[in-house]
Design a protein around this motif. Structure first.
Motif, PDB file in Angstrom:
ATOM      1  N   ASN A 149      -2.145  12.245  -2.143  1.00 32.38           N
ATOM      2  CA  ASN A 149      -2.747  11.199  -2.970  1.00 32.38           C
ATOM      3  C   ASN A 149      -2.022  10.967  -4.286  1.00 32.38           C
ATOM      4  O   ASN A 149      -2.528  10.252  -5.151  1.00 32.38           O
ATOM      5  N   THR A 150      -0.837  11.536  -4.407  1.00 28.01           N
ATOM      6  CA  THR A 150      -0.019  11.259  -5.594  1.00 28.01           C
ATOM      7  C   THR A 150       0.488   9.823  -5.519  1.00 28.01           C
ATOM      8  O   THR A 150       1.194   9.450  -4.589  1.00 28.01           O
ATOM      9  N   PRO A 151       0.161   8.963  -6.513  1.00 23.25           N
ATOM     10  CA  PRO A 151       0.530   7.543  -6.430  1.00 23.25           C
ATOM     11  C   PRO A 151       1.997   7.299  -6.782  1.00 23.25           C
ATOM     12  O   PRO A 151       2.579   7.987  -7.616  1.00 23.25           O
ATOM     13  N   LEU A 152       2.583   6.307  -6.120  1.00 23.77           N
ATOM     14  CA  LEU A 152       3.962   5.892  -6.394  1.00 23.77           C
ATOM     15  C   LEU A 152       4.015   4.477  -6.959  1.00 23.77           C
ATOM     16  O   LEU A 152       5.059   4.054  -7.466  1.00 23.77           O
ATOM     17  N   GLY A 153       2.937   3.727  -6.833  1.00 23.71           N
ATOM     18  CA  GLY A 153       2.908   2.345  -7.304  1.00 23.71           C
ATOM     19  C   GLY A 153       1.900   1.545  -6.501  1.00 23.71           C
ATOM     20  O   GLY A 153       1.176   2.090  -5.662  1.00 23.71           O
ATOM     21  N   MET A 154       1.861   0.235  -6.769  1.00 24.24           N
ATOM     22  CA  MET A 154       0.932  -0.656  -6.081  1.00 24.24           C
ATOM     23  C   MET A 154       1.698  -1.516  -5.075  1.00 24.24           C
ATOM     24  O   MET A 154       2.623  -2.251  -5.443  1.00 24.24           O
ATOM     25  N   LEU A 155       1.305  -1.404  -3.811  1.00 26.61           N
ATOM     26  CA  LEU A 155       1.934  -2.177  -2.749  1.00 26.61           C
ATOM     27  C   LEU A 155       1.335  -3.583  -2.740  1.00 26.61           C
ATOM     28  O   LEU A 155       0.111  -3.754  -2.719  1.00 26.61           O
ATOM     29  N   GLU A 156       2.199  -4.589  -2.737  1.00 24.35           N
ATOM     30  CA  GLU A 156       1.717  -5.961  -2.862  1.00 24.35           C
ATOM     31  C   GLU A 156       1.266  -6.575  -1.544  1.00 24.35           C
ATOM     32  O   GLU A 156       0.540  -7.573  -1.558  1.00 24.35           O
ATOM     33  N   LYS A 216       4.584  -2.678  -9.445  1.00 23.87           N
ATOM     34  CA  LYS A 216       4.345  -3.266  -8.122  1.00 23.87           C
ATOM     35  C   LYS A 216       5.523  -3.023  -7.190  1.00 23.87           C
ATOM     36  O   LYS A 216       6.675  -3.080  -7.603  1.00 23.87           O
ATOM     37  N   LEU A 217       5.184  -2.771  -5.921  1.00 20.89           N
ATOM     38  CA  LEU A 217       6.193  -2.581  -4.881  1.00 20.89           C
ATOM     39  C   LEU A 217       6.057  -3.709  -3.871  1.00 20.89           C
ATOM     40  O   LEU A 217       5.001  -3.897  -3.268  1.00 20.89           O
ATOM     41  N   PHE A 252       0.114   2.863  -3.339  1.00 15.88           N
ATOM     42  CA  PHE A 252       1.087   3.426  -2.390  1.00 15.88           C
ATOM     43  C   PHE A 252       1.331   4.871  -2.806  1.00 15.88           C
ATOM     44  O   PHE A 252       1.772   5.145  -3.930  1.00 15.88           O
ATOM     45  N   THR A 253       1.021   5.808  -1.893  1.00 21.03           N
ATOM     46  CA  THR A 253       1.046   7.220  -2.227  1.00 21.03           C
ATOM     47  C   THR A 253       2.030   7.982  -1.352  1.00 21.03           C
ATOM     48  O   THR A 253       2.568   7.454  -0.376  1.00 21.03           O
ATOM     49  N   LEU A 254       2.228   9.256  -1.694  1.00 23.03           N
ATOM     50  CA  LEU A 254       3.056  10.114  -0.854  1.00 23.03           C
ATOM     51  C   LEU A 254       2.465  10.249   0.549  1.00 23.03           C
ATOM     52  O   LEU A 254       3.191  10.411   1.530  1.00 23.03           O
TER      53      LEU A 254
END
Length: 670
Positions: free
Chosen positions: A377-384, A606-607, A451-453
């Motif tokens: 649940n470690t976040p990497l960003g927001m998937l669009e 944003k990704l 968007f998470t691991l």
């Protein structure tokens, strides 16, 4: 009264005399007329657990009753209670696959110096008797593998994997073959109860085998460190030694499936059928192909293979699926003969798990489970937008696009750093790893939002590392020709629906970004699935272009791919390690994570994934093809974006049945 007493005495003496005669006769009954001494022995197998210790779906982060060793454990308890004369064997591909396996690997070798790997904790709790090495045990390198095995309270075996220093003859089994990585075999001494209730000591020899292809699949870990032998040759070498050492029965445990060859090629990956022909093997516990034996249709109609009773060339054999969804059982009846114990009867069974779960096993791994979920649940960003592989074998999809975008970005970074020639164009090859092969839910489906691991596990199943090959335009074309084996040959004259997909793993359906091309499945396949050129005049790949211009045979490209493909996995032409120009120790999942962070940092968190529709599947006008797919509502949504695609229904396994009618624009416009 005295007369009666005398008669009684006489009668008593007569009874004693006759009784004595009868006893004497019984002692002299020939041994072949006595009831034979028999012992029932039960062999239990798990295989391809892939670190699924709990009944837990890490993709959806919820409990599941479909798989997991915590469910299999209940079958193990049942089977043991039915017969106290048992041994429990694991057949490898144990420590890699689930998010918990990834979490443990992330902790590194140092973590295991004073701790037991969580997967080994589970197997120790269940008191396994012996385990075999699978190919995925090598994914994290030898140091991590041995640190993991050190926590096992049972022996490991593998008869065809050795240290590269073949001149080293130290060790119990070394001899002229070199020093094995682990013991090639063990002989388990067990006191079992026979049919009469007496105790009999039985010596059970267990010998293991690993696919020799580990030398290609994990070359970055094993090159100059390990050497392998052919599985059948290893069996022929060691089994006489096992008999000489006192083994009453011999159980072969190949991490290998069933395949019949016109002529057996040494170092074959699937060799269980050939091992069944080696003299001295009494039972086979196999795996690797994620199939059930007996029962899987993949094993129907093979000569000398009984897919109902569970026999391969007359030898009882079992393969219990994957991820702990089944338990394999072989029951052997041994009879003591003048020359030792012999198998006189046998029965084979695969048992499916049910809703029951071993609560003690679940409790044992709660700390590691919590750490795994925190990692996921470690976040990497927001998937669009949604990222999926729902229709990735009929059109370019966002799941493969994201992998290729990340790999291309990584290689361009290497070019900028001077690690690779900056003048060569960069391409990238990736496949849809989750495309329904395991179940109707086995598709990548990541909705827009955080968007998470954990999403990386959904997107990219394997711990592959990134590698770079340099290839010509001609070689790129052959790469794609091999990838096009994903499709059956379509007859353009048929009006009834035709099956579209061939028996070809989706992880071998590489899509190469940076170029454009079309795939014509009306043409015969150019290659066999083993990479043999079978039709030199056939081409399924057309309109191959780079920057709008036809790719010439002599053009050169850098292609980002994974270590499995670059080292020969999948038998692709010219991908045998000879074209490697850069070997990275970075896992592809880590590359994707770094790419996602880079993109979100420069794009306000944003990704975005923009699908480049760079390839097209050409279906002739009005020809209808049919395939299984996801039954999800998301698939129903996306279906409407593909002209002439419609859902026909649902099959008995729960897959959606889709039909696609060929039109000029059927798979080229979205």
């Amino acid at each position: 009264m005295m007369i009666m007493t005398s008669i009684q005495k006489y009668t008593g003496m007569l009874i004693l005399v006759v009784g004595g005669l009868l006893v004497g006769c019984a002692e002299r009954i020939p041994s072949d007329q006595l009831e034979p001494v028999r012992v029932d022995v039960r062999l239990l197998e798990t295989t391809d657990l892939h670190a699924y210790m709990l009944g837990y779906d890490y993709f959806r982060q919820q409990d599941t009753e479909a798989y997991g060793l915590a469910h299999t454990a209940m079958l193990i308890h049942d089977a043991r209670a039915e017969n106290p004369n048992h041994i429990l064997v694991d057949n490898g591909d144990l420590i890699q696959g689930s998010a918990m396996g990834d979490w443990a690997a992330e902790q590194g070798t140092g973590y295991l110096e004073n701790r037991v790997h969580p997967i080994m904790k589970a197997l120790n709790y269940l008191e396994y008797d012996v385990a075999n090495l699978g190919n995925h045990e090598f994914n994290y390198g030898l140091d991590f593998m041995f640190a993991t095995l050190a926590g096992a309270e049972f022996p490991y075996v593998s008869a065809n994997a050795f240290y590269a220093e073949s001149a080293d003859t130290s060790g119990k089994y070394a001899g002229t073959w070199g020093k094995p990585l682990v013991e090639p075999y063990v002989i388990l001494e067990r006191d079992f109860v026979d049919h009469r209730g007496d105790t009999q000591r039985i010596h059970i020899g267990v010998i293991g085998f690993v696919p020799p292809q580990i030398m290609r699949w994990d070359a970055q870990h094993l090159r100059d460190k390990v050497q392998v032998r052919d599985m059948v040759s290893a069996a022929q070498y060691y089994i006489p030694q096992m008999r000489a050492a006192g083994a009453d029965i011999i159980v072969a445990v190949p991490h290998s499936g069933l395949r019949i060859y016109p002529e057996y090629p040494k170092f074959a990956e699937q060799a269980s059928y050939q091992l069944a022909g080696v003299d001295g093997i009494d039972a086979i516990l196999f795996g690797h192909q994620h199939q059930l034996f007996p029962g899987s249709p993949a094993y129907d109609n093979l000569p000398e293979v009984d897919n109902v009773g569970g026999y391969v060339r007359g030898v009882p054999a079992v393969s219990p699926g994957y991820w702990g969804d089944h338990l394999g059982i072989i029951d052997l009846t041994l009879e003591r003969k003048d020359n030792g114990w012999q198998v006189v009867d046998s029965a084979v069974e695969v048992r499916a798990i049910d809703v029951r779960v071993d609560d003690a096993l679940v409790a044992l791994l709660q700390r590691e489970q919590a750490a795994t979920l925190a990692m996921l649940n470690t976040p990497l960003g927001m998937l669009e937008q949604r990222v999926s592989s729902l229709f990735a074998r009929v059109r370019p999809e966002s799941a493969v696009q994201l992998i290729n975008d990340a790999q291309s970005w990584y290689v361009r970074e290497l070019q900028a750093q001077g690690e690779l020639p900056p003048e060569l164009p960069v391409l990238s090859a990736a496949a849809p790893f989750r495309n329904g092969s395991q179940s109707p839910d086995d598709y990548t489906l990541i909705e827009a939002g955080p968007f998470t691991l954990g999403n990386l596990v959904d997107l990219y199943v394997y711990p592959n590392t990134l590698q770079v090959v340099e290839m010509t335009g001609a070689q790129v074309r052959e790469w794609l020709e091999m990838s096009a084996n994903a499709f059956r040959r379509i007859d353009p004259q048929l009006s009834e629906p035709q099956p579209l997909f061939a028996r070809f793993p989706s992880f071998n359906f590489d899509m190469i970004s940076g170029i454009t091309y079309t795939i014509d499945p009306t043409q015969p396949a150019r290659y066999s699935n083993q990479g043999e050129l079978i039709d030199a005049n056939s081409h399924r790949i057309h309109e191959l272009r780079f920057n709008g211009e036809p790719v010439t045979p002599e053009q050169r490209f850098l292609i980002a791919t994974n270590n499995y493909r670059a080292g020969g996995g999948g038998n692709f032409p010219d991908l045998d390690g000879s074209t490697l120009v850069y070997v990275s120790d970075a896992e592809v999942r880590q590359v994707i994570a770094d790419y996602a962070r880079s993109q979100t940092e420069s794009n306000a968190g944003k990704l975005s994934v923009e699908v480049d529709h760079n390839w097209q599947l050409i279906i002739p006008n009005d020809v209808v093809v049919e395939f299984r797919g996801s039954p999800s509502s998301a698939a129903e949504e996306e279906m409407h974006d593909i002209p002439e695609l419609y859902r026909e229904g649902t099959d008995e396994q729960g897959y959606g049945i889709y039909r696609l009618r060929g039109k000029e624009s059927s798979v080229t416009t979205y």
